[in-house]
Write a protein that holds these residues in place. Structure first.
Motif, PDB file in Angstrom:
ATOM      1  N   SER A   1       0.832  -1.204   0.000  1.00 32.32           N
ATOM      2  CA  SER A   1       0.000   0.000   0.000  1.00 32.32           C
ATOM      3  C   SER A   1       0.869   1.257   0.000  1.00 32.32           C
ATOM      4  CB  SER A   1      -0.941   0.000   1.209  1.00 32.32           C
ATOM      5  OG  SER A   1      -0.240   0.226   2.427  1.00 32.32           O
TER       6      SER A   1
ATOM      7  N   ALA B   1      -6.471  -0.879   3.665  1.00 37.49           N
ATOM      8  CA  ALA B   1      -7.550  -1.069   2.696  1.00 37.49           C
ATOM      9  C   ALA B   1      -7.767   0.199   1.878  1.00 37.49           C
ATOM     10  CB  ALA B   1      -8.836  -1.461   3.411  1.00 37.49           C
TER      11      ALA B   1
ATOM     12  N   SER C   1      -4.977   0.826  -0.612  1.00 36.49           N
ATOM     13  CA  SER C   1      -4.973  -0.178  -1.676  1.00 36.49           C
ATOM     14  C   SER C   1      -6.081   0.048  -2.693  1.00 36.49           C
ATOM     15  CB  SER C   1      -5.129  -1.582  -1.068  1.00 36.49           C
ATOM     16  OG  SER C   1      -4.109  -1.871  -0.135  1.00 36.49           O
ATOM     17  N   ASP C   2      -7.044   0.868  -2.351  1.00 32.03           N
ATOM     18  CA  ASP C   2      -8.229   1.075  -3.185  1.00 32.03           C
ATOM     19  C   ASP C   2      -7.861   1.852  -4.464  1.00 32.03           C
ATOM     20  OD1 ASP C   2     -10.718   1.565  -4.270  1.00 32.03           O
ATOM     21  OD2 ASP C   2     -11.634   2.053  -2.344  1.00 32.03           O
TER      22      ASP C   2
ATOM     23  N   ARG D   1      -9.691   3.405  -6.349  1.00 26.78           N
ATOM     24  CA  ARG D   1     -10.504   4.618  -6.481  1.00 26.78           C
ATOM     25  C   ARG D   1      -9.839   5.810  -5.807  1.00 26.78           C
ATOM     26  NH1 ARG D   1     -15.894   2.064  -4.060  1.00 26.78           N
ATOM     27  NH2 ARG D   1     -14.266   1.348  -2.610  1.00 26.78           N
TER      28      ARG D   1
ATOM     29  N   ASP E   1     -13.966   1.480   5.567  1.00 25.89           N
ATOM     30  CA  ASP E   1     -14.547   0.446   4.713  1.00 25.89           C
ATOM     31  C   ASP E   1     -15.495  -0.396   5.557  1.00 25.89           C
ATOM     32  OD1 ASP E   1     -14.130  -1.188   1.970  1.00 25.89           O
ATOM     33  OD2 ASP E   1     -14.362  -2.580   3.655  1.00 25.89           O
TER      34      ASP E   1
ATOM     35  N   ARG F   1      -7.958  -5.402  -4.516  1.00 27.92           N
ATOM     36  CA  ARG F   1      -7.721  -3.971  -4.752  1.00 27.92           C
ATOM     37  C   ARG F   1      -6.290  -3.713  -5.216  1.00 27.92           C
ATOM     38  NH1 ARG F   1     -10.692  -0.587   0.164  1.00 27.92           N
ATOM     39  NH2 ARG F   1     -12.841  -0.949  -0.526  1.00 27.92           N
TER      40      ARG F   1
ATOM     41  N   ARG G   1      -4.804  -2.084  -9.016  1.00 29.32           N
ATOM     42  CA  ARG G   1      -4.081  -0.818  -9.177  1.00 29.32           C
ATOM     43  C   ARG G   1      -2.959  -0.966 -10.199  1.00 29.32           C
ATOM     44  NH1 ARG G   1      -4.741   3.178  -4.421  1.00 29.32           N
ATOM     45  NH2 ARG G   1      -3.623   4.486  -5.898  1.00 29.32           N
TER      46      ARG G   1
END
Length: 227
Positions: free
Chosen positions: A94, A131, A134-135, A137, A150, A213, A217
């Motif tokens: 991450s 989390a 790592s997203d 978005r 989350d 996720r 990426r």
């Protein structure tokens, strides 16, 4: 240039989290099944009114309980080690994928589980920020992950806390008086088992979600991502 110097200067890279994540999921499943066996065995023994191994032969409840104890001990140890290894690798990834500032150093992904009081919130927040970072978005640059929540992580952590507290109260109520537990202690143990099982299910979902996720990426370091 020495080999050690070259190793220290090696280019950061994504760590493989899929294999250890799958192993952690299986270990968690074994632990959940073992906890269920422990609870069933404890109810059978208490309703029978006698402790383990008090008779000349093993009863069905004795066999279930003894097998569950072994499964639980081995499964819990494996699940704890594998989950922490996976979490530390996921945290490293991450930081590679996103420049979001984490609240805790990497070491807290391991020691945070064992520090009194802090263990009630540090691991949950640690995983939340992994989390979030790592997203896909969330952008790779100038990312804000401090207060991102989350729902899957929140539900997992909520069930984990309830299970931990119920198990602690069960031990306190029983007073360590022997294998035959009172109804109050057994009810608390049952609550701990049910919520612990749900926590296990959501832990598996959290592992799969974060792995998915990170795979989604762009696999380049955040400092090489477009501004």
């Amino acid at each position: 240039m020495t080999v050690a110097r070259r190793l220290l200067m090696r280019e950061p890279r994504l760590r493989n989290v899929r294999g250890v994540g799958i192993a952690a999921c299986w270990a968690i499943c074994v632990t959940v099944v073992a906890e269920l066996g422990l609870t069933v065995g404890a109810w059978q023994i208490t309703l029978a009114g006698e402790s383990v191994l008090t008779g000349t032969e093993l009863s069905a409840g004795d066999v279930v309980l003894l097998a569950a104890v072994v499964m639980w001990a081995l499964g819990s140890l494996a699940a704890a080690v594998l989950f922490i290894v996976w979490l530390l690798r996921a945290r490293e990834n991450s930081e590679f994928l996103c420049d979001g500032k984490h609240s805790y150093a990497r070491a807290w992904g391991g020691v945070g589980w064992f520090v009194p009081v802090a263990a009630l919130w540090v691991p949950g927040r640690f995983v939340q920020q992994v989390a979030a970072a790592s997203d896909p978005r969330i952008g790779a640059r100038d990312a804000w992950i401090q207060n991102v929540k989350d729902s899957t992580v929140s539900v997992w952590w909520g069930f984990w806390i309830i299970s931990f507290v119920a198990n602690f109260l069960s031990v306190r109520v029983s007073g360590g008086s022997g294998d035959v537990l009172g109804v109050g202690a057994l009810l608390l143990l049952t609550i701990s088992t049910v919520t612990g099982g749900l926590a296990g299910v959501f832990a598996v979902l959290v592992i799969r979600m974060i792995n998915r996720r990170q795979s989604a990426r762009n696999p380049v370091p955040w400092w090489h991502a477009p501004a």
